[in-house]
Design a protein around this motif. Structure first.
Motif, short mmCIF file in Angstrom:
data_model
loop_
_atom_site.label_atom_id
_atom_site.label_comp_id
_atom_site.label_asym_id
_atom_site.label_seq_id
_atom_site.Cartn_x
_atom_site.Cartn_y
_atom_site.Cartn_z
N ARG A 108 0.83 -1.21 0.00
CA ARG A 108 0.00 0.00 0.00
C ARG A 108 0.87 1.26 0.00
O ARG A 108 0.95 1.98 1.00
CB ARG A 108 -0.94 -0.01 1.21
N LYS B 195 2.72 4.30 -3.12
CA LYS B 195 2.80 4.74 -4.51
C LYS B 195 4.14 4.34 -5.10
O LYS B 195 5.18 4.60 -4.49
CB LYS B 195 2.65 6.26 -4.60
N ARG C 4 -0.55 1.77 -5.35
CA ARG C 4 -0.78 2.48 -6.61
C ARG C 4 0.45 2.40 -7.50
O ARG C 4 1.57 2.64 -7.06
CB ARG C 4 -1.11 3.95 -6.33
N LEU D 142 2.13 4.12 -10.76
CA LEU D 142 2.09 5.39 -11.50
C LEU D 142 2.96 5.29 -12.74
O LEU D 142 4.13 4.88 -12.67
CB LEU D 142 2.57 6.55 -10.63
N GLY E 169 -6.55 -6.56 -7.36
CA GLY E 169 -6.45 -5.37 -6.55
C GLY E 169 -6.57 -5.67 -5.07
O GLY E 169 -6.24 -6.77 -4.64
N GLY F 223 -5.89 -2.30 -5.63
CA GLY F 223 -5.09 -1.12 -5.90
C GLY F 223 -5.49 -0.38 -7.16
O GLY F 223 -6.49 -0.70 -7.81
N ARG F 224 -4.67 0.62 -7.51
CA ARG F 224 -4.97 1.50 -8.65
C ARG F 224 -3.79 1.53 -9.62
O ARG F 224 -2.63 1.54 -9.20
CB ARG F 224 -5.26 2.92 -8.15
N ASN G 266 -2.49 3.98 -12.52
CA ASN G 266 -2.69 5.34 -13.04
C ASN G 266 -1.76 5.59 -14.21
O ASN G 266 -0.55 5.70 -14.05
CB ASN G 266 -2.44 6.35 -11.91
N HIS H 136 -8.60 -0.71 -10.10
CA HIS H 136 -9.08 0.60 -10.54
C HIS H 136 -8.07 1.18 -11.54
O HIS H 136 -6.93 1.44 -11.19
CB HIS H 136 -9.24 1.52 -9.33
#
Length: 413
Positions: free
Chosen positions: A77, A79, A103, A105, A134, A136-137, A139, A181
């Motif tokens: 958890r 970035k 996440r 990126l 997930g 998670g995300r 992006n 996501h």
């Protein structure tokens, strides 16, 4: 004698202790580990400002080469900035779990792709039994690419047509994506290419309505792909189905904004198209430019057959039901040809809602290669604008209509 027995007992205990210690040591060898945290391979969060692609690759290699039946790569958890990377197989474990808790990126600038394949960011190739999960995300941070898109900036020197897909599955079998996501991919969010047995479920995909070519899910040259329980709001097709695809099921999808659920476009280069056994059901579309759509270029050959669109609800959709066998990148710019992709055995069943354009049903089929076996059943579309009359427009479309309340069907027998 008693002292001799004691000595033998002590010796036996020492030997057993050594064996236990050796067993414990073997069980902790890296080759037998089943879980791999990217931080153990050098990944650093630092607010998403440090490239972790090398650490992710090291973690992937350990996961892929594990001797266990099932192994897991964990993104905790935090970035993590990750430059373009390919996670390759085949892998030793039967099951590979790619667990995204935090996440991921993408780089902010297209410059990060200099000298690399601009069509991809995170790619999985030749991996079977892969489970990307997930909550998670992912992006894609696509604004840098959108700002230099040839579609939106045709006069810009050095504008780009091609931009990275966020996640690619290439030649992957019996794999899945779930509970993830996706947001702001540079172009397509999820691409399935050359795969068999793929499940995509419980995904949320978001990008601005004006973002160029940001399809939610695109399926190409694949079979037995199942998309279910998805919310997709992007600047292009929510789900698009390309060439050489078969046995695709799309169900329980909320779509909008976007361009709807599309088969195509197909046959642009004059190739032989093969698309069949497509089933789209339980889809809610709101504010999209299209609803249930099939689009082919006149130059194409081959077939699209055995397609079902059913149990769909439209809310202010511009083209709820549309077949366009004369698709062109610029309306009216393509001359008429005597070729075409044969579209047959297409069913539109139990479709309801409102149309924001007058032509709620548009079946624009080739004058040379007609659409045949089109079936319209239980359709009731109303105008989104009060007082507007809805119509059906048909060209060379043959089939049967049953229980079509509005608009009046125009099929030829």
């Amino acid at each position: 004698m008693q002292g001799g027995y004691v000595y033998l007992l002590v010796l036996l205990l020492l030997i057993l202790g050594s064996l236990v210690s050796a067993a414990i040591a073997c069980s902790t060898e890296p080759a037998n580990l089943t879980t791999f945290d990217v931080r153990d391979f050098g990944a650093i969060s630092a607010g998403g400002n440090i490239d972790n692609s090398e650490a992710f690759l090291l973690a992937w290699n350990a996961t892929c080469n594990s001797e266990s039946e099932s192994s897991t790569l964990i993104v905790p958890r935090r970035k993590f900035l990750v430059n373009p990377v390919v996670f390759g197989g085949p892998c030793k474990p039967k099951i590979i779990n790619f667990l995204i808790l935090g996440r991921l990126l993408a780089p902010n600038s297209p410059e990060a792709w200099k000298g690399l394949d601009q069509s991809q960011w995170l790619a999985f190739k030749r991996v079977s039994g892969l489970k990307v999960a997930g909550p998670g995300r992912i992006n894609g941070r696509g604004k840098g690419w959108w700002d230099q898109s040839c579609r939106d900036h045709p006069g810009l020197k050095g504008c780009t047509v091609l931009a990275p897909t966020a996640v690619k599955f290439v030649s992957c079998n019996n794999s899945s994506i779930g509970d993830v996501h996706f947001v702001n991919s540079s172009q397509v969010h999820v691409l399935i290419e050359g795969c068999e047995g793929i499940h995509i479920e419980n995904v949320l995909i978001e990008a601005p309505e004006r973002s160029p070519n940001t399809d939610g899910i695109h399926i190409s040259a694949s079979r037995y792909v199942f998309v279910t329980n998805a919310i997709i709001a992007t600047g292009d097709d929510c789900v698009s189905i390309g060439d050489h695809t078969s046995n695709i099921i799309v169900s329980y999808v909320k779509c909008g904004p976007g361009h709807g659920i599309s088969i195509g476009s197909l046959g642009r280069s004059g190739n032989f198209v093969q698309v069949e056994n497509i089933h789209v059901t339980q889809v809610y579309l709101q504010g999209t430019t299209n609803g249930a759509r099939i689009k082919t270029w006149q130059a194409g050959k081959g077939y699209v057959r055995r397609v079902t669109f059913e149990h769909m609800f439209f809310r202010s959709v511009k083209n709820p039901i549309i077949i366009d066998q004369n698709y062109c990148s610029k309306r009216g710019a393509c001359k008429e040809l005597d070729t075409g992709v044969h579209i047959s055995d297409v069913s539109f069943n139990n479709l309801y809602g409102t149309s924001s354009s007058q032509a709620a049903i548009s079946l624009n089929c080739s004058r040379s290669v007609a659409c045949t076996g089109v079936f319209l059943k239980s359709i009731y579309l109303r105008p989104a604008i009060q007082g507007q009359n809805l119509t059906s427009n048909c060209t060379n479309a043959h089939g049967i209509a049953f229980g079509v309340i509005q608009p009046e069907p125009c099929l030829q027998i």
